[in-house]
Design a protein around this motif. Sequence first.
Motif, PDB file in Angstrom:
ATOM      1  N   ASP A   1      -2.377 172.410 108.150  1.00 14.86           N
ATOM      2  CA  ASP A   1      -1.695 171.861 109.326  1.00 14.86           C
ATOM      3  C   ASP A   1      -2.592 171.030 110.230  1.00 14.86           C
ATOM      4  OD1 ASP A   1       0.726 173.012 108.602  1.00 14.86           O
ATOM      5  OD2 ASP A   1       0.231 174.899 109.597  1.00 14.86           O
ATOM      6  N   ILE A   2      -3.855 170.833 109.865  1.00 18.67           N
ATOM      7  CA  ILE A   2      -4.737 169.972 110.652  1.00 18.67           C
ATOM      8  C   ILE A   2      -5.119 168.761 109.804  1.00 18.67           C
ATOM      9  CG2 ILE A   2      -5.601 171.912 111.998  1.00 18.67           C
ATOM     10  CD1 ILE A   2      -8.166 171.841 110.372  1.00 18.67           C
TER      11      ILE A   2
ATOM     12  N   LEU B   1     -13.097 168.353 109.031  1.00 16.90           N
ATOM     13  CA  LEU B   1     -14.535 168.110 108.991  1.00 16.90           C
ATOM     14  C   LEU B   1     -15.211 168.500 110.305  1.00 16.90           C
ATOM     15  CD1 LEU B   1     -14.504 164.730 107.068  1.00 16.90           C
ATOM     16  CD2 LEU B   1     -15.355 166.922 106.223  1.00 16.90           C
ATOM     17  N   ASP B   2     -14.562 168.199 111.420  1.00 15.37           N
ATOM     18  CA  ASP B   2     -15.130 168.576 112.717  1.00 15.37           C
ATOM     19  C   ASP B   2     -15.230 170.095 112.840  1.00 15.37           C
ATOM     20  OD1 ASP B   2     -15.370 165.940 113.455  1.00 15.37           O
ATOM     21  OD2 ASP B   2     -13.481 165.885 114.593  1.00 15.37           O
ATOM     22  N   LEU B   3     -14.205 170.797 112.362  1.00 15.99           N
ATOM     23  CA  LEU B   3     -14.217 172.262 112.412  1.00 15.99           C
ATOM     24  C   LEU B   3     -15.345 172.818 111.539  1.00 15.99           C
ATOM     25  CD1 LEU B   3     -12.912 174.933 113.286  1.00 15.99           C
ATOM     26  CD2 LEU B   3     -11.358 174.718 111.334  1.00 15.99           C
ATOM     27  N   THR B   4     -15.488 172.262 110.338  1.00 17.69           N
ATOM     28  CA  THR B   4     -16.554 172.723 109.446  1.00 17.69           C
ATOM     29  C   THR B   4     -17.926 172.439 110.040  1.00 17.69           C
ATOM     30  OG1 THR B   4     -15.131 172.289 107.531  1.00 17.69           O
ATOM     31  CG2 THR B   4     -17.480 172.561 107.102  1.00 17.69           C
TER      32      THR B   4
ATOM     33  N   SER C   1     -18.779 172.375 113.055  1.00 16.75           N
ATOM     34  CA  SER C   1     -19.075 173.260 114.186  1.00 16.75           C
ATOM     35  C   SER C   1     -19.746 174.562 113.750  1.00 16.75           C
ATOM     36  CB  SER C   1     -17.788 173.577 114.954  1.00 16.75           C
ATOM     37  OG  SER C   1     -16.924 174.417 114.198  1.00 16.75           O
ATOM     38  N   LEU C   2     -19.708 174.838 112.443  1.00 18.55           N
ATOM     39  CA  LEU C   2     -20.319 176.066 111.928  1.00 18.55           C
ATOM     40  C   LEU C   2     -21.816 175.915 111.720  1.00 18.55           C
ATOM     41  CD1 LEU C   2     -17.607 176.963 109.257  1.00 18.55           C
ATOM     42  CD2 LEU C   2     -17.778 177.836 111.597  1.00 18.55           C
ATOM     43  N   PHE C   3     -22.331 174.683 111.795  1.00 16.90           N
ATOM     44  CA  PHE C   3     -23.742 174.423 111.551  1.00 16.90           C
ATOM     45  C   PHE C   3     -24.405 173.836 112.797  1.00 16.90           C
ATOM     46  CE2 PHE C   3     -21.577 173.971 107.465  1.00 16.90           C
ATOM     47  CZ  PHE C   3     -22.336 174.802 106.644  1.00 16.90           C
ATOM     48  N   ALA C   4     -25.709 174.061 112.901  1.00 15.07           N
ATOM     49  CA  ALA C   4     -26.459 173.480 114.018  1.00 15.07           C
ATOM     50  C   ALA C   4     -26.700 171.993 113.799  1.00 15.07           C
ATOM     51  CB  ALA C   4     -27.790 174.211 114.197  1.00 15.07           C
ATOM     52  N   ASP C   5     -26.903 171.587 112.550  1.00 11.87           N
ATOM     53  CA  ASP C   5     -27.195 170.187 112.224  1.00 11.87           C
ATOM     54  C   ASP C   5     -26.335 169.763 111.051  1.00 11.87           C
ATOM     55  OD1 ASP C   5     -29.591 169.715 114.023  1.00 11.87           O
ATOM     56  OD2 ASP C   5     -30.313 171.422 112.844  1.00 11.87           O
ATOM     57  N   THR C   6     -25.649 168.642 111.176  1.00 11.77           N
ATOM     58  CA  THR C   6     -24.833 168.125 110.082  1.00 11.77           C
ATOM     59  C   THR C   6     -24.928 166.614 110.033  1.00 11.77           C
ATOM     60  OG1 THR C   6     -22.829 167.899 111.433  1.00 11.77           O
ATOM     61  CG2 THR C   6     -23.162 170.016 110.317  1.00 11.77           C
ATOM     62  N   ARG C   7     -24.514 166.063 108.905  1.00 10.37           N
ATOM     63  CA  ARG C   7     -24.360 164.625 108.806  1.00 10.37           C
ATOM     64  C   ARG C   7     -23.114 164.209 109.594  1.00 10.37           C
ATOM     65  NH1 ARG C   7     -28.797 162.848 108.018  1.00 10.37           N
ATOM     66  NH2 ARG C   7     -27.806 160.839 107.579  1.00 10.37           N
TER      67      ARG C   7
END
Length: 326
Positions: free
Chosen positions: A105-106, A112-115, A117-123
Motif C-alpha cells: 500500500d505504499i 526505499l525511504d522506509l528501508t 531509515s533502518l541504516f545509519a548510512d545508505t546510498r
Amino acid sequence: MHTTPAPLQSSSDAGRRTSAVAASGLVKRFGSFTAVNGIDLHVAQGEIVAFLGPNGAGKTTTIDMLLGLSAPDDGTVEVFGESPRAAIAHGLVSAVLQTGGLLKDITVRETLDLTASLFADTRPAAEVMERAGITEIAGRRVGLCSGGQQQRLRFAMALLSDPGLLILDEPTTGMDVEGRRSFWNAIRADAARGRTVLFATHYLEEADEYADRIVLMSRGRIVADGTTASIKNLVSGRIVQANLPGADPVALAALPGVDRVEIKGDRVVIHTKDSDALVRHLLTETPAHDLEVTAQNLESVFLALTSDDPASAPLPASATTEGNRS
C-alpha cells in the motif's frame, strides 16, 4: 549501529582482502534428514557465482546459513571474516529473495525511504532506483507493480546499504527478456567494482552467460565447482542435431555410443559418446540433413550430474572440480 562498509576496494587492496564467503564442513539436519552434508564453499570478492541444483539439493538451506537465518549443526561459516549476522548488521550483506518483504500500500519511493531509515548510512534512493531501472515508477504503489518490477524494487532495496555481498534467490523471476538482460548488466557493473554476487537460479542460460563460476549441489553435497567451461567438460561426448522426419527414437537409441535421444518435431537431438560414428550413420543410412554437432551444454551436464539414477551419479566433488575451491 551500521558502519560504512568498505567491501568495494581498489585493486591495490586485493592482496589483503578477506574472502567474501568462507564456509567449511557445513552440515544442517532436520530430524533424521540431512539437508546439507559437509560442504565447503569459498567465494572471493568480486566473483559472480551461480548456485545451482535441483529442488531439494540443499541450496536454500545453505543460503539460509549464509544469511544467518539458520545455524549449522556442524561446520563454520564467515562472511567478510565475521559471523553472518554481524556482517548483515554492518550492512555488508544484502539479499534479494523471490517473495515477501514488500508493503503493497505504499509507493516504490516510500519503500526505499522506509528501508533506508533502518541504516545509519545508505546510498541515495534516487541512485539505487536508477541502477535498478525503476526511476519511472517511483510514485507507483507497490501492489500495482508487476512481478518483475517488484523484483527490481527488491534489488534497489538490497543496494541501499552498499553491500559487499549480494545473495540473489531467483532474482529475475517475473522479468521479461529485456528486463533480465538489463538486470544482469547492472550486476556485472557492480561486480566490476568489487561487489560479490552469489545467485540461485533455475534459468541455466543465466548461469552460463553471466556467472564467473558455477557451484552445483545435489543431495546436500557440492558435486561440481568451477568455471562454466570446466563444468561442461565434466560430461564427455557431444550433442548431434539433425532434421530427420519420422525418426525412430528406439532405433537411434540402440546405436553404439548413444546416451539419449530427444525428438522435437522433425528435429532429433542425440547425446552420444561417438559423434563421428553417429554422423556417418545419419548421413549414409538415413535421409537426415542439416546436421549440427556441438559440445555438451549446461543443461545436459546439470541433468547428468544431478541424476537420481545411481548408475549415472556424479563423481565426488574433489574429483570433478578444479580443486573444489576448498
